[in-house]
Design a protein around this motif. Structure first.
Motif, short mmCIF file in Angstrom:
data_model
loop_
_atom_site.label_atom_id
_atom_site.label_comp_id
_atom_site.label_asym_id
_atom_site.label_seq_id
_atom_site.Cartn_x
_atom_site.Cartn_y
_atom_site.Cartn_z
N ASP A 1 -5.62 2.91 -3.90
CA ASP A 1 -5.61 2.43 -5.28
C ASP A 1 -4.46 1.46 -5.52
O ASP A 1 -4.60 0.45 -6.22
CB ASP A 1 -5.51 3.61 -6.25
CG ASP A 1 -6.76 4.49 -6.24
OD1 ASP A 1 -7.82 4.01 -5.80
OD2 ASP A 1 -6.66 5.66 -6.66
N ASN A 2 -3.30 1.77 -4.93
CA ASN A 2 -2.12 0.92 -5.12
C ASN A 2 -2.32 -0.45 -4.49
O ASN A 2 -1.91 -1.48 -5.04
CB ASN A 2 -0.89 1.61 -4.52
CG ASN A 2 0.41 0.93 -4.94
OD1 ASN A 2 1.01 0.21 -4.16
ND2 ASN A 2 0.82 1.16 -6.17
N SER B 1 1.42 0.37 2.50
CA SER B 1 1.52 1.03 1.20
C SER B 1 2.37 2.26 1.43
O SER B 1 2.09 3.06 2.33
CB SER B 1 0.14 1.41 0.68
OG SER B 1 0.23 2.00 -0.61
N ARG C 1 5.80 5.03 -0.27
CA ARG C 1 6.67 5.44 -1.36
C ARG C 1 8.08 4.94 -1.09
O ARG C 1 8.63 5.17 -0.02
CB ARG C 1 6.66 6.97 -1.52
CG ARG C 1 5.33 7.46 -2.08
CD ARG C 1 5.40 8.86 -2.64
NE ARG C 1 4.09 9.22 -3.17
CZ ARG C 1 3.69 8.97 -4.41
NH1 ARG C 1 4.51 8.36 -5.25
NH2 ARG C 1 2.49 9.32 -4.82
N ALA D 1 -4.05 7.49 -3.25
CA ALA D 1 -3.07 6.76 -4.06
C ALA D 1 -2.71 5.43 -3.40
O ALA D 1 -2.53 4.41 -4.08
CB ALA D 1 -1.82 7.62 -4.26
N SER E 1 8.46 6.04 -5.87
CA SER E 1 7.35 5.31 -6.48
C SER E 1 6.55 4.57 -5.40
O SER E 1 7.08 4.20 -4.36
CB SER E 1 7.87 4.32 -7.52
OG SER E 1 8.78 3.41 -6.93
N LEU E 2 5.26 4.38 -5.66
CA LEU E 2 4.39 3.69 -4.70
C LEU E 2 4.57 2.18 -4.80
O LEU E 2 4.68 1.63 -5.89
CB LEU E 2 2.92 4.04 -4.98
CG LEU E 2 2.33 5.24 -4.24
CD1 LEU E 2 0.94 5.54 -4.79
CD2 LEU E 2 2.24 4.98 -2.74
N THR E 3 4.56 1.52 -3.65
CA THR E 3 4.53 0.06 -3.63
C THR E 3 3.70 -0.38 -2.44
O THR E 3 3.46 0.37 -1.51
CB THR E 3 5.95 -0.53 -3.54
OG1 THR E 3 5.90 -1.93 -3.83
CG2 THR E 3 6.55 -0.34 -2.15
N THR E 4 3.24 -1.62 -2.49
CA THR E 4 2.49 -2.21 -1.38
C THR E 4 3.18 -3.51 -0.97
O THR E 4 3.54 -4.32 -1.83
CB THR E 4 1.03 -2.49 -1.77
OG1 THR E 4 0.36 -1.25 -2.03
CG2 THR E 4 0.29 -3.21 -0.66
N HIS F 1 -4.52 -2.48 -6.78
CA HIS F 1 -3.78 -2.91 -7.96
C HIS F 1 -2.77 -4.01 -7.64
O HIS F 1 -2.34 -4.74 -8.53
CB HIS F 1 -3.05 -1.73 -8.60
CG HIS F 1 -3.96 -0.72 -9.21
ND1 HIS F 1 -3.66 0.61 -9.30
CD2 HIS F 1 -5.20 -0.85 -9.74
CE1 HIS F 1 -4.67 1.26 -9.87
NE2 HIS F 1 -5.61 0.39 -10.14
N ALA F 2 -2.37 -4.12 -6.35
CA ALA F 2 -1.40 -5.13 -5.95
C ALA F 2 -2.06 -6.47 -5.65
O ALA F 2 -1.39 -7.40 -5.19
CB ALA F 2 -0.63 -4.65 -4.72
#
Length: 270
Positions: free
Chosen positions: A225-226, A95, A97, A222, A102-105, A229-230
């Motif tokens: 959580d990311n 996970s 930035r 964060a 922006s955050l991504t996984t 959500h992924a």
């Protein structure tokens, strides 16, 4: 040189809201916004900033595996099929930035044996290379405005890749951007694949709970959580297992909060 990513993240946070922080922003606000918009345009089919597959050359073969940024049933099954031994499988993930802040996984399959698996270090190197290629491609277009932040970021990525190649591990100024984890997968007799837990260990990508900088806890929250959500809601894990050394730093008002439907527990992963 490494201030470029601080600027990127600061711009993204200023626009997105709650994570805004003080930074040495010596560019005009309008220029910063233009830079951020340019960075948002970098991820294209021709030059993806998030790798769509990972490769690694070994003495015997070239490994090539797909990556996923969101797990539904089909992707989870593929991760299991590419990594499993019997009813147990494992996937890896980061996970982080992206170059626009922006955050991504990112998920990819992992074999039990290190020599037949793509490591977190391999993936970080390919992410940095993908971002550098995307920036170089953008700046090479005749009508592209050569924004200073893009040039700074290009220089920064080049520097970071050089540092990574010189180091057997992952330098701290690279590791601070990434949170590594493992997915423990299990296949039931029905054939359904489930995620038993998400395991965090700072050793995976060169992190240390000791001496963490201000804001690390917010970024870790964060990231957790990311990751949740992924993953499609019906596949989300019941447990987020945190290495003891990290878990012991998560106390008081900043205690890590588990995503809905999950629990955070301490686990000696070493």
């Amino acid at each position: 040189m490494v201030r470029a990513f601080s600027l990127i993240i600061a711009v993204s946070w200023m626009i997105s809201g709650p994570l805004a922080k003080a930074a040495d922003l010596d560019l005009e606000p309008v220029t910063l916004f233009k830079c951020w918009r340019a960075l948002k345009k970098l991820n294209t089919a021709a030059t993806p900033t998030v790798p769509q597959e990972l490769t690694k050359k070994t003495h015997q073969q070239e490994l090539k595996v797909p990556t996923y940024t969101y797990l539904r049933t089909a992707q989870l099954q593929k991760l299991f099929d590419l990594s499993a031994e019997g009813t147990q499988g494992m996937a890896k993930g980061l996970s982080y930035r992206t170059v626009d802040g922006s955050l991504t996984t990112l998920f990819w399959p992992a074999k039990a044996k290190v020599e037949s698996s793509i490591t977190e270090r391999d993936t970080i190197e390919q992410i940095l290379k993908s971002e550098l290629r995307a920036i170089e491609n953008y700046l090479a277009k005749p009508r592209s405005e050569k924004l200073q932040l893009l040039l700074d970021t290009k220089e920064n990525l080049t520097y970071l890749l050089q540092e990574l190649k010189k180091s057997p591990g992952i330098p701290e100024n690279i590791a601070e951007r990434f949170f590594g984890f493992h997915l423990n997968l299990k296949r039931a007799s029905s054939g359904d694949v489930t995620i038993e837990s998400v395991d965090f260990n700072p050793v995976l990508n060169g992190k240390s709970a000791v001496g963490s900088t201000f804001g690390w806890m917010e970024e870790f929250q964060a990231a957790v959580d990311n990751i949740s959500h992924a993953i499609a809601s019906k596949h989300r894990p019941a447990l987020f297992r945190i290495d003891t050394a990290v878990f012991n730093t998560l106390y008081g008002p900043l205690k890590l909060k588990a995503p809905p439907g999950s629990r955070v527990i301490e686990y000696p992963l070493n």
